[in-house]
Motif scaffolding. Sequence first.
Motif, PDB file in Angstrom:
ATOM      1  N   CYS A   1      23.131  41.787  45.947  1.00 40.77           N
ATOM      2  CA  CYS A   1      24.211  40.853  46.278  1.00 40.77           C
ATOM      3  C   CYS A   1      25.532  41.361  45.722  1.00 40.77           C
ATOM      4  CB  CYS A   1      23.893  39.460  45.733  1.00 40.77           C
ATOM      5  SG  CYS A   1      23.681  39.398  43.932  1.00 40.77           S
ATOM      6  N   ILE A   2      26.590  40.940  46.388  1.00 42.88           N
ATOM      7  CA  ILE A   2      27.940  41.269  45.916  1.00 42.88           C
ATOM      8  C   ILE A   2      28.444  40.068  45.120  1.00 42.88           C
ATOM      9  CG2 ILE A   2      30.308  41.790  46.611  1.00 42.88           C
ATOM     10  CD1 ILE A   2      29.195  43.072  49.133  1.00 42.88           C
ATOM     11  N   PRO A   3      28.779  40.254  43.814  1.00 44.78           N
ATOM     12  CA  PRO A   3      29.252  39.114  43.020  1.00 44.78           C
ATOM     13  C   PRO A   3      30.661  38.678  43.440  1.00 44.78           C
ATOM     14  CG  PRO A   3      29.364  41.130  41.735  1.00 44.78           C
ATOM     15  CD  PRO A   3      28.701  41.491  43.029  1.00 44.78           C
ATOM     16  N   HIS A   4      31.066  37.543  42.888  1.00 43.44           N
ATOM     17  CA  HIS A   4      32.398  37.018  43.188  1.00 43.44           C
ATOM     18  C   HIS A   4      33.454  38.061  42.827  1.00 43.44           C
ATOM     19  CE1 HIS A   4      35.918  34.442  43.095  1.00 43.44           C
ATOM     20  NE2 HIS A   4      35.191  33.440  43.606  1.00 43.44           N
ATOM     21  N   LYS A   5      34.443  38.194  43.668  1.00 42.33           N
ATOM     22  CA  LYS A   5      35.503  39.155  43.406  1.00 42.33           C
ATOM     23  C   LYS A   5      36.168  38.858  42.066  1.00 42.33           C
ATOM     24  CE  LYS A   5      39.581  41.288  45.470  1.00 42.33           C
ATOM     25  NZ  LYS A   5      40.511  41.287  46.625  1.00 42.33           N
ATOM     26  N   GLY A   6      36.294  39.852  41.233  1.00 42.40           N
ATOM     27  CA  GLY A   6      36.910  39.687  39.927  1.00 42.40           C
ATOM     28  C   GLY A   6      35.915  39.389  38.828  1.00 42.40           C
ATOM     29  N   CYS A   7      34.654  39.211  39.160  1.00 43.49           N
ATOM     30  CA  CYS A   7      33.620  38.933  38.155  1.00 43.49           C
ATOM     31  C   CYS A   7      33.522  40.138  37.217  1.00 43.49           C
ATOM     32  CB  CYS A   7      32.297  38.640  38.844  1.00 43.49           C
ATOM     33  SG  CYS A   7      30.978  38.097  37.737  1.00 43.49           S
ATOM     34  N   ARG A   8      33.740  39.900  35.911  1.00 44.89           N
ATOM     35  CA  ARG A   8      33.833  41.013  34.958  1.00 44.89           C
ATOM     36  C   ARG A   8      32.520  41.278  34.227  1.00 44.89           C
ATOM     37  NH1 ARG A   8      38.859  41.945  32.760  1.00 44.89           N
ATOM     38  NH2 ARG A   8      37.784  43.596  31.582  1.00 44.89           N
ATOM     39  N   HIS A   9      31.953  40.236  33.654  1.00 45.78           N
ATOM     40  CA  HIS A   9      30.738  40.406  32.855  1.00 45.78           C
ATOM     41  C   HIS A   9      29.689  39.413  33.345  1.00 45.78           C
ATOM     42  CE1 HIS A   9      32.960  42.999  30.084  1.00 45.78           C
ATOM     43  NE2 HIS A   9      33.938  42.084  30.107  1.00 45.78           N
ATOM     44  N   GLY A  10      29.385  39.530  34.616  1.00 48.09           N
ATOM     45  CA  GLY A  10      28.409  38.623  35.205  1.00 48.09           C
ATOM     46  C   GLY A  10      27.627  39.290  36.324  1.00 48.09           C
ATOM     47  N   THR A  11      26.618  38.585  36.771  1.00 47.91           N
ATOM     48  CA  THR A  11      25.739  39.094  37.837  1.00 47.91           C
ATOM     49  C   THR A  11      25.594  38.016  38.907  1.00 47.91           C
ATOM     50  OG1 THR A  11      23.793  38.289  36.636  1.00 47.91           O
ATOM     51  CG2 THR A  11      24.458  40.585  36.238  1.00 47.91           C
ATOM     52  N   CYS A  12      24.791  38.366  39.926  1.00 48.52           N
ATOM     53  CA  CYS A  12      24.533  37.391  40.988  1.00 48.52           C
ATOM     54  C   CYS A  12      23.097  37.530  41.497  1.00 48.52           C
ATOM     55  CB  CYS A  12      25.517  37.578  42.140  1.00 48.52           C
ATOM     56  SG  CYS A  12      25.368  39.203  42.969  1.00 48.52           S
ATOM     57  N   THR A  13      22.607  36.429  42.050  1.00 47.41           N
ATOM     58  CA  THR A  13      21.336  36.451  42.782  1.00 47.41           C
ATOM     59  C   THR A  13      21.567  36.097  44.245  1.00 47.41           C
ATOM     60  OG1 THR A  13      20.932  34.149  42.119  1.00 47.41           O
ATOM     61  CG2 THR A  13      19.935  35.905  40.757  1.00 47.41           C
ATOM     62  N   ILE A  14      22.731  35.515  44.522  1.00 48.35           N
ATOM     63  CA  ILE A  14      23.173  35.247  45.894  1.00 48.35           C
ATOM     64  C   ILE A  14      24.619  35.731  45.981  1.00 48.35           C
ATOM     65  CG2 ILE A  14      21.630  33.296  46.276  1.00 48.35           C
ATOM     66  CD1 ILE A  14      23.989  31.432  45.673  1.00 48.35           C
ATOM     67  N   PRO A  15      25.125  36.043  47.151  1.00 46.90           N
ATOM     68  CA  PRO A  15      26.490  36.580  47.277  1.00 46.90           C
ATOM     69  C   PRO A  15      27.538  35.649  46.698  1.00 46.90           C
ATOM     70  CG  PRO A  15      25.265  36.904  49.310  1.00 46.90           C
ATOM     71  CD  PRO A  15      24.419  36.008  48.445  1.00 46.90           C
TER      72      PRO A  15
ATOM     73  N   ALA B   1      27.339  34.816  37.595  1.00 56.13           N
ATOM     74  CA  ALA B   1      26.553  34.248  36.503  1.00 56.13           C
ATOM     75  C   ALA B   1      26.791  35.097  35.257  1.00 56.13           C
ATOM     76  CB  ALA B   1      25.068  34.221  36.874  1.00 56.13           C
ATOM     77  N   CYS B   2      27.400  34.490  34.251  1.00 59.83           N
ATOM     78  CA  CYS B   2      27.887  35.257  33.104  1.00 59.83           C
ATOM     79  C   CYS B   2      26.750  35.829  32.249  1.00 59.83           C
ATOM     80  CB  CYS B   2      28.765  34.360  32.218  1.00 59.83           C
ATOM     81  SG  CYS B   2      30.282  33.812  33.043  1.00 59.83           S
TER      82      CYS B   2
ATOM     83  N   PHE C   1      35.408  33.922  35.894  1.00 57.57           N
ATOM     84  CA  PHE C   1      35.143  35.331  36.216  1.00 57.57           C
ATOM     85  C   PHE C   1      34.376  36.049  35.111  1.00 57.57           C
ATOM     86  CE2 PHE C   1      39.165  34.249  38.405  1.00 57.57           C
ATOM     87  CZ  PHE C   1      38.697  34.308  39.708  1.00 57.57           C
ATOM     88  N   CYS C   2      33.816  35.251  34.186  1.00 57.03           N
ATOM     89  CA  CYS C   2      33.044  35.827  33.067  1.00 57.03           C
ATOM     90  C   CYS C   2      33.876  36.867  32.309  1.00 57.03           C
ATOM     91  CB  CYS C   2      31.733  36.420  33.561  1.00 57.03           C
ATOM     92  SG  CYS C   2      30.656  35.241  34.389  1.00 57.03           S
ATOM     93  N   ASP C   3      35.119  36.552  32.119  1.00 58.82           N
ATOM     94  CA  ASP C   3      36.011  37.487  31.444  1.00 58.82           C
ATOM     95  C   ASP C   3      36.528  36.919  30.111  1.00 58.82           C
ATOM     96  OD1 ASP C   3      37.487  35.490  32.568  1.00 58.82           O
ATOM     97  OD2 ASP C   3      39.022  36.810  33.457  1.00 58.82           O
ATOM     98  N   GLN C   4      35.916  35.813  29.706  1.00 54.96           N
ATOM     99  CA  GLN C   4      36.340  35.197  28.449  1.00 54.96           C
ATOM    100  C   GLN C   4      35.177  35.253  27.450  1.00 54.96           C
ATOM    101  OE1 GLN C   4      37.815  31.239  29.162  1.00 54.96           O
ATOM    102  NE2 GLN C   4      39.003  31.909  30.975  1.00 54.96           N
ATOM    103  N   ALA C   5      35.440  35.870  26.295  1.00 56.08           N
ATOM    104  CA  ALA C   5      34.386  35.994  25.292  1.00 56.08           C
ATOM    105  C   ALA C   5      34.063  34.630  24.714  1.00 56.08           C
ATOM    106  CB  ALA C   5      34.841  36.943  24.182  1.00 56.08           C
ATOM    107  N   ALA C   6      32.796  34.397  24.523  1.00 52.54           N
ATOM    108  CA  ALA C   6      32.375  33.121  23.964  1.00 52.54           C
ATOM    109  C   ALA C   6      32.794  33.032  22.511  1.00 52.54           C
ATOM    110  CB  ALA C   6      30.855  32.965  24.083  1.00 52.54           C
ATOM    111  N   ALA C   7      33.134  31.847  22.055  1.00 52.03           N
ATOM    112  CA  ALA C   7      33.579  31.646  20.665  1.00 52.03           C
ATOM    113  C   ALA C   7      32.384  31.834  19.729  1.00 52.03           C
ATOM    114  CB  ALA C   7      34.169  30.270  20.512  1.00 52.03           C
TER     115      ALA C   7
END
Length: 261
Positions: free
Chosen positions: A228-242, A246-247, A255-261
């Motif tokens: 699958c192609i992840p959402h455009k701009g997704c930085r640190h995530g994956t996908c199971t559907i287009p 998923a971070c 976009f999974c681009d924010q580090a968790a506290a």
Amino acid sequence: SSSIFQLRLQEFANERGMLANGRPCEPGCRTFFRICLKHYQATFSEGPCTFGNVSTPVLGTNSFVIRDKNSGSGRNPLQLPLNFTWPGTFSLNIQAWHTPGDDLRPETSPGNSLISQIIIQGSLAVGKNWKSDEQNNTLTRLRYSYRVVCSDNYYGDSCSRLCKKRDDHFGHYECQPDGSPSCLPGWTGKYCDQPICLSGCHEQNGYCSKPDECNCRPGWQGPLCNECIPHKGCRHGTCTIPWQCACDEGWGGLFCDQAAA
């Protein structure tokens, strides 16, 4: 035509150089043949040659062997194309005539110039093998053979099945001996117009327009279109559907681009 009746004249013997009426040809019998092919008749009668007719040039004088040829000076075997399904039965009349000149039209031949004639009635199956025969009468002998073959692109016991090989937008196939299509490599379907995609290409997510190809539908990627192609701009995530993002552990945000506290 769907089928062709072929007659091969092989040898004619008229050793005494005589006409059917018992008179001699002068100086010899310059012999040509008229062929009449028609529907089966238990008793042959004069009338139209319903399956066709053909005449030869002068093939020899008195006795001679007839060679196969296909030129302006004549054709042997003789060809009678048929524009209908071969019925399996026929009547054939082979007449040998003498002509003193080169004009072979029936209306120019003397009425008493017939040398001999033979009549055959029977059944004949379509096939490549020649059926040989020899006919003798008091004065003459004729050796010949005949067969019925399908015309190009026609198949079957009666030459009624049409199949013409093709390799274009409408199909990709050759023809089997019975006239059914046989798909070329890489094609399938009733008319061989459906390409066989690259082995392993995902059935839902991939498609092809020619053999051994795998084109991905929107949202999918990879050689087999199973990624699958992840959402455009997704930085640190994956996908199971287009278009999913998923971070990975430790990341958040759209976009999974924010580090968790």
